[in-house]
Design a protein around this motif. Sequence first.
Motif, PDB file in Angstrom:
ATOM      1  N   ALA A 350      -6.292  -9.031   8.283  1.00 31.32           N
ATOM      2  CA  ALA A 350      -5.151  -9.792   7.751  1.00 31.32           C
ATOM      3  C   ALA A 350      -3.864  -9.012   7.992  1.00 31.32           C
ATOM      4  O   ALA A 350      -3.716  -8.377   9.039  1.00 31.32           O
ATOM      5  CB  ALA A 350      -5.362 -10.135   6.285  1.00 31.32           C
ATOM      6  N   MET A 351      -2.898  -9.072   7.085  1.00 36.91           N
ATOM      7  CA  MET A 351      -1.586  -8.414   7.228  1.00 36.91           C
ATOM      8  C   MET A 351      -0.887  -8.848   8.512  1.00 36.91           C
ATOM      9  O   MET A 351      -0.350  -8.032   9.258  1.00 36.91           O
ATOM     10  CB  MET A 351      -1.722  -6.886   7.198  1.00 36.91           C
ATOM     11  CG  MET A 351      -2.124  -6.322   5.860  1.00 36.91           C
ATOM     12  SD  MET A 351      -1.989  -4.540   5.831  1.00 36.91           S
ATOM     13  CE  MET A 351      -2.395  -4.208   4.138  1.00 36.91           C
ATOM     14  N   ASP A 352      -0.893 -10.131   8.794  1.00 40.36           N
ATOM     15  CA  ASP A 352      -0.327 -10.622  10.051  1.00 40.36           C
ATOM     16  C   ASP A 352       1.171 -10.356  10.148  1.00 40.36           C
ATOM     17  O   ASP A 352       1.688 -10.068  11.233  1.00 40.36           O
ATOM     18  CB  ASP A 352      -0.599 -12.125  10.178  1.00 40.36           C
ATOM     19  CG  ASP A 352      -2.092 -12.419  10.273  1.00 40.36           C
ATOM     20  OD1 ASP A 352      -2.818 -11.543  10.782  1.00 40.36           O
ATOM     21  OD2 ASP A 352      -2.523 -13.495   9.819  1.00 40.36           O
ATOM     22  N   LYS A 353       1.873 -10.469   9.025  1.00 42.90           N
ATOM     23  CA  LYS A 353       3.327 -10.288   9.065  1.00 42.90           C
ATOM     24  C   LYS A 353       3.689  -8.855   9.455  1.00 42.90           C
ATOM     25  O   LYS A 353       4.595  -8.626  10.270  1.00 42.90           O
ATOM     26  CB  LYS A 353       3.918 -10.630   7.699  1.00 42.90           C
ATOM     27  CG  LYS A 353       5.440 -10.647   7.667  1.00 42.90           C
ATOM     28  CD  LYS A 353       5.969 -10.932   6.266  1.00 42.90           C
ATOM     29  CE  LYS A 353       5.577 -12.325   5.815  1.00 42.90           C
ATOM     30  NZ  LYS A 353       6.182 -12.663   4.495  1.00 42.90           N
ATOM     31  N   LEU A 354       2.983  -7.871   8.907  1.00 42.24           N
ATOM     32  CA  LEU A 354       3.258  -6.479   9.240  1.00 42.24           C
ATOM     33  C   LEU A 354       2.924  -6.179  10.692  1.00 42.24           C
ATOM     34  O   LEU A 354       3.687  -5.507  11.402  1.00 42.24           O
ATOM     35  CB  LEU A 354       2.453  -5.557   8.322  1.00 42.24           C
ATOM     36  CG  LEU A 354       3.101  -5.124   7.014  1.00 42.24           C
ATOM     37  CD1 LEU A 354       3.391  -6.331   6.141  1.00 42.24           C
ATOM     38  CD2 LEU A 354       2.215  -4.132   6.267  1.00 42.24           C
ATOM     39  N   GLY A 380       4.250  -4.689  -2.299  1.00 42.24           N
ATOM     40  CA  GLY A 380       3.044  -5.428  -2.646  1.00 42.24           C
ATOM     41  C   GLY A 380       2.277  -4.719  -3.733  1.00 42.24           C
ATOM     42  O   GLY A 380       2.600  -3.587  -4.118  1.00 42.24           O
ATOM     43  N   PRO A 381       1.257  -5.341  -4.259  1.00 42.99           N
ATOM     44  CA  PRO A 381       0.463  -4.737  -5.342  1.00 42.99           C
ATOM     45  C   PRO A 381      -0.329  -3.530  -4.854  1.00 42.99           C
ATOM     46  O   PRO A 381      -0.509  -3.338  -3.641  1.00 42.99           O
ATOM     47  CB  PRO A 381      -0.460  -5.886  -5.768  1.00 42.99           C
ATOM     48  CG  PRO A 381      -0.520  -6.797  -4.600  1.00 42.99           C
ATOM     49  CD  PRO A 381       0.804  -6.696  -3.913  1.00 42.99           C
ATOM     50  N   PRO A 382      -0.815  -2.700  -5.775  1.00 43.95           N
ATOM     51  CA  PRO A 382      -1.597  -1.523  -5.368  1.00 43.95           C
ATOM     52  C   PRO A 382      -2.910  -1.917  -4.708  1.00 43.95           C
ATOM     53  O   PRO A 382      -3.512  -2.934  -5.034  1.00 43.95           O
ATOM     54  CB  PRO A 382      -1.847  -0.788  -6.700  1.00 43.95           C
ATOM     55  CG  PRO A 382      -0.855  -1.341  -7.660  1.00 43.95           C
ATOM     56  CD  PRO A 382      -0.595  -2.747  -7.233  1.00 43.95           C
ATOM     57  N   GLY A 383      -3.331  -1.074  -3.769  1.00 40.63           N
ATOM     58  CA  GLY A 383      -4.642  -1.243  -3.170  1.00 40.63           C
ATOM     59  C   GLY A 383      -4.727  -2.215  -2.015  1.00 40.63           C
ATOM     60  O   GLY A 383      -5.827  -2.516  -1.551  1.00 40.63           O
ATOM     61  N   VAL A 384      -3.581  -2.727  -1.526  1.00 38.99           N
ATOM     62  CA  VAL A 384      -3.649  -3.686  -0.423  1.00 38.99           C
ATOM     63  C   VAL A 384      -3.495  -3.013   0.940  1.00 38.99           C
ATOM     64  O   VAL A 384      -3.566  -3.686   1.963  1.00 38.99           O
ATOM     65  CB  VAL A 384      -2.577  -4.785  -0.585  1.00 38.99           C
ATOM     66  CG1 VAL A 384      -2.835  -5.596  -1.822  1.00 38.99           C
ATOM     67  CG2 VAL A 384      -1.171  -4.184  -0.618  1.00 38.99           C
ATOM     68  N   GLY A 385      -3.270  -1.677   0.963  1.00 41.93           N
ATOM     69  CA  GLY A 385      -3.245  -0.965   2.235  1.00 41.93           C
ATOM     70  C   GLY A 385      -1.870  -0.660   2.769  1.00 41.93           C
ATOM     71  O   GLY A 385      -1.713  -0.503   3.981  1.00 41.93           O
ATOM     72  N   LYS A 386      -0.859  -0.547   1.908  1.00 42.62           N
ATOM     73  CA  LYS A 386       0.496  -0.271   2.408  1.00 42.62           C
ATOM     74  C   LYS A 386       0.578   1.117   3.032  1.00 42.62           C
ATOM     75  O   LYS A 386       1.147   1.295   4.107  1.00 42.62           O
ATOM     76  CB  LYS A 386       1.499  -0.385   1.253  1.00 42.62           C
ATOM     77  CG  LYS A 386       1.552  -1.751   0.594  1.00 42.62           C
ATOM     78  CD  LYS A 386       2.615  -1.832  -0.470  1.00 42.62           C
ATOM     79  CE  LYS A 386       2.356  -0.878  -1.608  1.00 42.62           C
ATOM     80  NZ  LYS A 386       1.114  -1.196  -2.360  1.00 42.62           N
ATOM     81  N   THR A 387       0.001   2.116   2.358  1.00 43.91           N
ATOM     82  CA  THR A 387       0.066   3.485   2.882  1.00 43.91           C
ATOM     83  C   THR A 387      -0.781   3.638   4.134  1.00 43.91           C
ATOM     84  O   THR A 387      -0.355   4.258   5.118  1.00 43.91           O
ATOM     85  CB  THR A 387      -0.404   4.468   1.795  1.00 43.91           C
ATOM     86  OG1 THR A 387       0.405   4.301   0.627  1.00 43.91           O
ATOM     87  CG2 THR A 387      -0.293   5.897   2.284  1.00 43.91           C
ATOM     88  N   SER A 388      -1.973   3.051   4.132  1.00 52.64           N
ATOM     89  CA  SER A 388      -2.848   3.208   5.301  1.00 52.64           C
ATOM     90  C   SER A 388      -2.300   2.467   6.514  1.00 52.64           C
ATOM     91  O   SER A 388      -2.501   2.907   7.652  1.00 52.64           O
ATOM     92  CB  SER A 388      -4.258   2.706   4.964  1.00 52.64           C
ATOM     93  OG  SER A 388      -4.228   1.331   4.614  1.00 52.64           O
ATOM     94  N   VAL A 389      -1.612   1.359   6.306  1.00 55.48           N
ATOM     95  CA  VAL A 389      -1.052   0.659   7.457  1.00 55.48           C
ATOM     96  C   VAL A 389       0.099   1.460   8.066  1.00 55.48           C
ATOM     97  O   VAL A 389       0.353   1.388   9.277  1.00 55.48           O
ATOM     98  CB  VAL A 389      -0.597  -0.765   7.060  1.00 55.48           C
ATOM     99  CG1 VAL A 389       0.758  -0.771   6.395  1.00 55.48           C
ATOM    100  CG2 VAL A 389      -0.555  -1.668   8.291  1.00 55.48           C
ATOM    101  N   GLY A 390       0.798   2.262   7.260  1.00 62.68           N
ATOM    102  CA  GLY A 390       1.818   3.147   7.820  1.00 62.68           C
ATOM    103  C   GLY A 390       1.214   4.185   8.738  1.00 62.68           C
ATOM    104  O   GLY A 390       1.742   4.465   9.827  1.00 62.68           O
ATOM    105  N   ARG A 391       0.074   4.745   8.327  1.00 57.54           N
ATOM    106  CA  ARG A 391      -0.614   5.706   9.201  1.00 57.54           C
ATOM    107  C   ARG A 391      -1.128   5.025  10.456  1.00 57.54           C
ATOM    108  O   ARG A 391      -1.105   5.599  11.556  1.00 57.54           O
ATOM    109  CB  ARG A 391      -1.754   6.356   8.407  1.00 57.54           C
ATOM    110  CG  ARG A 391      -2.465   7.457   9.143  1.00 57.54           C
ATOM    111  CD  ARG A 391      -3.514   8.124   8.277  1.00 57.54           C
ATOM    112  NE  ARG A 391      -2.900   9.028   7.307  1.00 57.54           N
ATOM    113  CZ  ARG A 391      -2.788   8.761   6.016  1.00 57.54           C
ATOM    114  NH1 ARG A 391      -3.239   7.610   5.530  1.00 57.54           N
ATOM    115  NH2 ARG A 391      -2.242   9.628   5.199  1.00 57.54           N
TER     116      ARG A 391
END
Length: 843
Positions: A350-354, A380-391
Motif C-alpha cells: 500500500a502507501m501509494d501516495k508516498l 499518520g497514526p503510529p505503526g503504519v510505517g512512516k519511519t521505515s518508509v523513510g529508510r
Amino acid sequence: MAPGDGIQIPSRLPLLLTHEGVLLPGSTVRFSVDSPRNMHLVSQRLLKGTSLRSTIIGVIPNTRDPDHDTDDLPSLHKIGTAGIAVQVVGSNWPKPHYTLLITGLCRFRVSSLLKERPFVLAEVEQLDKMEHYTAPATERATANDGDLGELSYNFYQAAVQLLGMLDMSVPVVAKFRRLLDSLPRETLPDVVASMIRTSNKEKLQLLDALTLEERFKKALPLLSRQIEGLKLLKKTRKSSPNNEKRVLSVRKGGVLPGRQFNRDEEAEDEDGDDTAVLEKKVREAKMPEAAFKVCLKELKRLKKMPQSMPEFALTRNYLDLMVELPWSRSTTDCLDIPAARTVLDNDHYAMDKLKRRVLEYLAVRQLKTSLKGPILCFVGPPGVGKTSVGRSIARTLGREFHRISLGGVCDQSDIRGHRRTYVGSMPGRIINGLKTVAVNNPVFLLDEVDKLGKSLQGDPAAALLEVLDPEQNHSFTDHYLNVAFDLSQVLFIATANTTATIPPALLDRMEVLQVQGYTQEEKVEIAHRHLIPNQLEQHGLTPQQLHLPQDTTRAIISSYTREAGVRSLERKFGAICRAVAVKVAEGHRVIATEAPPAECPAQQTDKAAPPEMPIVIDSVALKDILGLPPFEMEVSERLTLPGVAVGLAWTPLGGEILFVEASRMEGEGQLTLTGQLGDVMKESAHLAISWLRANAKTYQLTNMVGGPDPLEGTDIHLHFPAGAVTKDGPSAGVTIVTCLASLFSGRLVRSDVAMTGEITLRGLVLPVGGIKDKVLAAHRAGVKCVILPQRNKKDLEELPANVRADLDFVPAANLDQVLNAAFDGGFPGTAGAHAQPQLTSKL
C-alpha cells in the motif's frame, strides 16, 4: 648558642624517627607523621614552641617508630640530621597525621638517650661545622690541595656537565644552577645527591660519610651515573633531532630521567607534523572560500599557541570537524524508476501516495540535475510505517540514511549547536549527522517532529525553520561552525502523528503527505508478506514448522488488535512464535530421548509424542496462546434501547467508533453532559437540543408526559462512554441529534449505522476531517452503513475498493436525510418535511 663559636645546634634534640626517606644537610624533604611518639613530638614540641630553638629537631633515618607508644624503642641509627621544621600541616583523613617540611642543617651523632616517652629526647654531638656554610665557594676553591682539591674540582665539573644537558627554563634546573654557583664546595655532595636520582640506601651511605673526601668519593659515582643515563637517553632518541634536550621531572625530591615537563618549544616541535597534516587536510577539503579563510585563520592561531593552553584543544577539535564535514562529497542518485518502484513495492505494501511522490522526485531529477531536495512530512497514526518508509526511500535513491529523533527535544542548541565560547560546546544534530554520514546529500529523517518541546533554552521548532526552508537552508549556519553550510541537497523527511502541535510557520515549510491506517485486507497482506516471515526468522522457526492461515490472521486483527498500524499485530505474532518454539524445542528433546534402555520400557510410554509439522494455528490454539479476545463486535449489542447512537471519531492513533448514550428523567429541563468533553463538543450538544426543540412538532417529538416540548419537566443526561479519554470536536453533532431523536421518539437506531458530521442551527450538515480513518474504523467494527456529510463525498475516493464495496454510504446535506437513514422505515416527519425555499438574488 655562643656567637663566637659560629652556629651551633642544641646539645639536646627531640628525635623524629623515619624509615621512608633520608634528610641530607642542605636539602628539604617532606615527611608524613602518624606514629605515637612522632605525633607527640609535633604536638608537644613543634606546635607549642615559641622560639626558633624549639623548631630544630633531629631526624633519624632507617628507624621505624613502633605503632604503640608502649612498645620498646628499636635501635637507632647513630648518625642523623638536624633540621628546621619550616611547615607543619595536620589532617584527619584517612586517619590523624601531620605532614612536616624539614630543611636539613648538619649531621650529628647520638650520644645517649635521655627519655623515650612521650617522644624520644637524646644527647647529641654536632659533626658538621655550620659556619662553613657561610663561606662562598670562590673563597675556598684553592684552600685545599691534594686529593681533596682534585675530587672537588672533578665533582664541580661533572655537575656543570649535567646542567649543560638539562633545560634551564625548568624551575628545578634553574635552582640547581644557582646553588652550584653560590654554595660552598663542601656542601655540594649533600645538595647534589639530594637532587639527582638516588636510592635511600645510597643517601644513607652518604650521610654516614663523616669526612669531606669520603663524601666526594661516594657522591661522584652517583653524579657520573646520572650523566651516563642522560647520554644513553639522548642516543636512543637520536631519530628525533628536536628532542635532543630532555627535561627531567621531579619526584620525591629527585631529578628522574625519561619524563618531560611541558615545554612550549618542545610541544611545538612535537606537534609540528600534526599541524602540517591538518593544514594539508584543510586545503584538500574543497570547502567554500569563506570557510577556507576561517580555517586558515584558526590554523595560524594554532601554530602560535602552546599545547598546554586550554584553547589549543578547542581550536584543534574545531579544525578536525571542519575537515571531516562533507563540503563537496556526495553520492550519485539511482534514477532508475522501474527499479525504484520494485524496491518500494517489495519493502512496503500500500502507501501509494508516498511511493508516487518518490517516483515523481526521481523523474524530475532525471530532467533537472540541480534540483533541491524536497522537504516532506509524513503524518499518520503510529505503526503504519512512516519511519521505515523513510529508510526505504534512502535505499531506493542509493543515499545514506540518518535518523534524528526530535521527541522531547526542548533546547534549540540541539539543532543549531553551541557557540565555541562555552565549555563543552559541540555542533548541533544536523551538522553531527552530516559528519556521521560523510556526504552532503543524505536522507535525513526528523522523527516525531510534532513532539518538540519548548523551554528557557529556546524553541527548537523555531530553529528548524531555517533547516526546512528551501530558500534558506543553502546557507545554514550552525553556532559552533559559525560558517554557512549548504543543506539544499539533503532530502528531509519529517514524521508526525498529528499536525495540531506543529507550529504553523514550520508546517508551512513542509509538504504534508497523509499516511492513513490500514484496512483489514491490507493488514492481512502485510502480515503474510512481512510480519510473519520476520517473526519466524527472529524466533528461529521455518514455514515448515509453523503455519498461520489467513482466517487466523483475520481473527487476530479483528479480535485481538484494534489499531491503525501493525505494531500490536506483530507483537501477537511474536507471542504465537514463542509458544510454537516451546513445542518445537520439547519435540526435539523427545526425539533425542525416544530410544530408552531395554530394561526401562515403561519410560517410552511416558514421553509425549513430538508435534506434527507444521503446527497450524486455528481458533482453539489462538485462544490458548493469546487468551480471550479483548475486542468484540459490540455495536449491535449496545443498540438495544432508544437513546443510543454510534458516531465516528478521529484520533492521532487512527479512527475509532464512538457511542453516544442519552436518558431522561423528570426535572426542570436541565442538560447534563459527561464523558470528559471539550467546549466544542458541549456546544454541539446544545445545538442539537435547540434544533430538536425547534422542530419537535415536525418530527412528533414529545416529553415524558406527551407534551410538545421535549425538555418541559424533563432533565436530559447525555453521556459519552470511555470517560477517561478526552473528547472534543464538532463531528459528533449528527450523532447527538440522532441519539436524542431516538430518545424523544422511543425508536431504536439501526444497529449497523455509524455517522459523522457537524450541524448548524438550520439543520445543515457540514463537512469534517479524517473521513478515511473514520470509515476504516467503522469497517473494522462491522458497521454496514455510514452517514457522512454531502461535501465529504469526494473523500471516499481515497478508500480501498473493497471497503467501498462492503459499506453503504449515505451522503447527507441536512439532518432530515440523516434521521431518515438512521432509523428503519425512515423517521416520522422527514418525508413530509418541507424543502428550504430557494432565494433569487435581485442584484
